[in-house]
Motif scaffolding. Structure first.
Motif, PDB file in Angstrom:
ATOM      1  N   ASP A 152      12.624   4.871  20.459  1.00 31.26           N
ATOM      2  CA  ASP A 152      12.895   6.019  19.590  1.00 31.26           C
ATOM      3  C   ASP A 152      13.128   7.286  20.411  1.00 31.26           C
ATOM      4  O   ASP A 152      13.951   8.137  20.046  1.00 31.26           O
ATOM      5  CB  ASP A 152      11.731   6.243  18.623  1.00 31.26           C
ATOM      6  N   VAL A 153      12.399   7.403  21.513  1.00 30.73           N
ATOM      7  CA  VAL A 153      12.568   8.570  22.380  1.00 30.73           C
ATOM      8  C   VAL A 153      13.949   8.526  23.034  1.00 30.73           C
ATOM      9  O   VAL A 153      14.654   9.542  23.113  1.00 30.73           O
ATOM     10  CB  VAL A 153      11.466   8.622  23.452  1.00 30.73           C
ATOM     11  N   ARG A 154      14.342   7.342  23.487  1.00 25.01           N
ATOM     12  CA  ARG A 154      15.663   7.222  24.116  1.00 25.01           C
ATOM     13  C   ARG A 154      16.769   7.543  23.111  1.00 25.01           C
ATOM     14  O   ARG A 154      17.750   8.216  23.431  1.00 25.01           O
ATOM     15  CB  ARG A 154      15.849   5.807  24.678  1.00 25.01           C
ATOM     16  N   GLY A 155      16.605   7.072  21.873  1.00 24.14           N
ATOM     17  CA  GLY A 155      17.593   7.380  20.839  1.00 24.14           C
ATOM     18  C   GLY A 155      17.665   8.868  20.553  1.00 24.14           C
ATOM     19  O   GLY A 155      18.758   9.435  20.395  1.00 24.14           O
ATOM     20  N   SER A 156      16.500   9.525  20.506  1.00 25.84           N
ATOM     21  CA  SER A 156      16.486  10.978  20.277  1.00 25.84           C
ATOM     22  C   SER A 156      17.139  11.722  21.433  1.00 25.84           C
ATOM     23  O   SER A 156      17.832  12.727  21.236  1.00 25.84           O
ATOM     24  CB  SER A 156      15.042  11.465  20.089  1.00 25.84           C
ATOM     25  N   SER A 157      16.935  11.206  22.639  1.00 21.43           N
ATOM     26  CA  SER A 157      17.551  11.838  23.814  1.00 21.43           C
ATOM     27  C   SER A 157      19.071  11.694  23.768  1.00 21.43           C
ATOM     28  O   SER A 157      19.805  12.637  24.098  1.00 21.43           O
ATOM     29  CB  SER A 157      17.000  11.221  25.097  1.00 21.43           C
ATOM     30  N   ALA A 158      19.540  10.518  23.377  1.00 22.25           N
ATOM     31  CA  ALA A 158      20.989  10.316  23.253  1.00 22.25           C
ATOM     32  C   ALA A 158      21.580  11.284  22.232  1.00 22.25           C
ATOM     33  O   ALA A 158      22.608  11.932  22.490  1.00 22.25           O
ATOM     34  CB  ALA A 158      21.279   8.867  22.855  1.00 22.25           C
ATOM     35  N   SER A 159      20.935  11.402  21.078  1.00 23.89           N
ATOM     36  CA  SER A 159      21.426  12.327  20.050  1.00 23.89           C
ATOM     37  C   SER A 159      21.405  13.769  20.547  1.00 23.89           C
ATOM     38  O   SER A 159      22.322  14.550  20.268  1.00 23.89           O
ATOM     39  CB  SER A 159      20.575  12.196  18.786  1.00 23.89           C
ATOM     40  N   ALA A 160      20.347  14.124  21.301  1.00 21.62           N
ATOM     41  CA  ALA A 160      20.243  15.481  21.833  1.00 21.62           C
ATOM     42  C   ALA A 160      21.381  15.769  22.803  1.00 21.62           C
ATOM     43  O   ALA A 160      21.973  16.854  22.784  1.00 21.62           O
ATOM     44  CB  ALA A 160      18.894  15.667  22.527  1.00 21.62           C
TER      45      ALA A 160
END
Length: 471
Positions: A251-259
């Motif tokens: 979930d953190v990696r996904g949030s980083s990608a979106s950021a």
């Protein structure tokens, strides 16, 4: 309203249901009866009084504020659920007159129930009055407020108010040494993202480190906050967070990608392309976020990897393939357009992916992409989910193309979907396509002269008004 009267309706559950129903209906005529139902002397059931308070919040009449403020007072109202509902109702109404009473309710010495204090904090955030900031900052302090849920609500409220003066206190609330509650730290991160002050960037970057912040939800909130702030200084840390070896939380990696997509720095493209690879990134949601981020950045060098992601043999996740199709639709690149057309022509993909392809082609068509316009013009029908505004923009793009065959085909689609709006343009385009003088049509039917003028100007450089004297 008669069902609110204990003398007429002895069952408190029924009276509570009646109060809730009145709130859903939203008729101000119910306000006097609901205010009376707030009074413990008139209504003995605390659950009924709570329902009445919530109903008043739904109706939103400012006249109810004094009664709801009175229901906040623990000396006047013994039911904590009633006081909590009154606080939430005051937040819904948004009247600044409630701010002093809600601030007082934040004090544990005045309000013993942490749920009520949390509701008061949230209400202050919804009202948005900066006068509440000092009290909310104090509520962030674990020494002043023992309830972590209350501190989390205070952090969120400060984010909603958006006062930059709160940034230092929220940064402090990010530190696990100062704030033991992970939900508070997550709310503080989100609040800093809403405020958008670059001063928060170093602290949020530090929070991305699993050694500094053990909770993945907080790290994800920090990544999202960095995306909202949009400072390119965060890009290297977010790129590092994309690596499953450095960040175990998908979930953190996904949030980083979106950021990274929100920040839009092309330096992130190579890392995002790598995150598209199922052999590198095992989580489908993260791969989909990486695809969407590449679409937002719009760098053409991402096109080959996104095209590869469209292949079910290379990408097993249908949602990821759909995200890749949407991303390609945002690219101003003929190879991207051709790949979308190929998927649409094959017609073997799932409907949701085909819809993403069609949406992407419409996005490109609106930007004036001739390939996309031509393919849309060959469609038999327009999907129901295409909005009127999207299709109108597509018709305008077709006009701008100055290609009569495209205009004629797109107008034919338009007439099917919106027959009363585009018929005159379609009729004129047909005349022009048959090498007829559409101005004769305008003389016979003056009501379509505007459409004739538009299309004749595009192709002949003359208007109907210029040719009235022609034979």
């Amino acid at each position: 309203t008669q069902a609110l009267d204990p003398k007429a309706e002895p069952d408190p559950i029924t009276r509570g249901s009646a109060a809730s129903a009145l709130g859903h209906i939203g008729d101000p005529r119910a306000v006097p009866a609901l205010i009376q139902a707030l009074d413990p002397k008139a209504e003995p059931g605390s659950e009924v009084r709570g329902s009445a308070a919530s109903a008043l919040g739904n109706i939103g009449d400012p006249k109810t504020v004094p009664a709801l403020i009175q229901a906040l007072d623990s000396n006047a109202e013994s039911g904590s659920e009633v006081r909590g509902s009154a606080a939430s109702a005051l937040g819904n109404i948004g009247d600044p007159r409630a701010v002093p009473a809600l601030i007082q309710t934040l004090d544990p010495n005045a309000e013993p129930d942490p749920i009520v204090r949390g509701s008061a904090a949230s209400a202050l955030g919804r009202i948005g009055d900066p006068k509440a900031v000092p009290a909310l900052i104090q509520t962030l302090d674990p020494k002043a407020e023992p309830g972590s849920e209350v501190r989390g609500s205070a952090a969120s409220a400060l984010g909603n108010i958006g006062d930059p003066k709160t940034v230092p206190a929220l940064i402090q609330a990010l530190d696990p040494k100062a704030e033991p509650g992970s939900e508070v730290r997550g709310s503080a991160a989100s609040a800093l993202g809403k405020i958008g002050d670059p001063r928060a960037v170093p602290a949020l970057i530090q929070t991305l480190d699993p050694n500094a912040e053990p909770d993945p939800i907080v790290r994800g909130s920090s990544a999202s906050a960095l995306g909202r702030i949009g400072d390119p200084k965060a890009v290297p840390a977010l790129i590092q967070t994309l690596d499953p070896k450095a960040e175990p939380g998908s979930d953190v990696r996904g949030s980083s990608a979106s950021a990274l997509g929100r920040i839009g720095d092309p330096k992130a493209v190579l890392a995002l392309i790598q995150a598209l690879n199922p052999n590198v990134e095992p989580d489908q949601i993260t791969r989909g976020s990486a695809a969407s981020a590449l679409g937002r950045i719009g760098e053409p060098k991402a096109v080959p990897a996104l095209i590869q992601t469209l292949d079910p043999k290379a990408e097993p996740g249908s949602d990821v393939r759909g995200s890749a199709a949407s991303a390609l639709g945002q690219m101003d690149d003929p190879v991207a357009t051709a790949s979308l057309i190929k998927v649409l022509d094959l017609g073997t993909e799932r409907n949701d992916i085909l819809n993403a392809v069609i949406k992407g082609l419409f996005v490109q068509a609106i930007r004036g992409n001739q390939q996309a316009l031509l393919r849309i013009s060959r469609m038999k029908t327009i999907p129901a989910w295409i909005t009127v505004e999207q299709f109108e923009a597509t018709v305008e793009a077709a006009f701008s193309s100055s290609d009569l065959s495209i205009i004629q085909a797109v107008l034919m689609l338009a007439e099917k979907k919106y027959p009363n709006q585009w018929q005159q343009y379609h009729l004129t385009a047909d005349y022009l396509a048959k090498d007829r003088d559409a101005r004769i049509l305008a003389r016979q039917h003056p009501e379509i002269a505007d459409a004739v003028n538009l299309l004749v100007d595009l192709f002949d450089g003359k208007s109907v008004d210029d040719t009235h004297n022609h034979p």
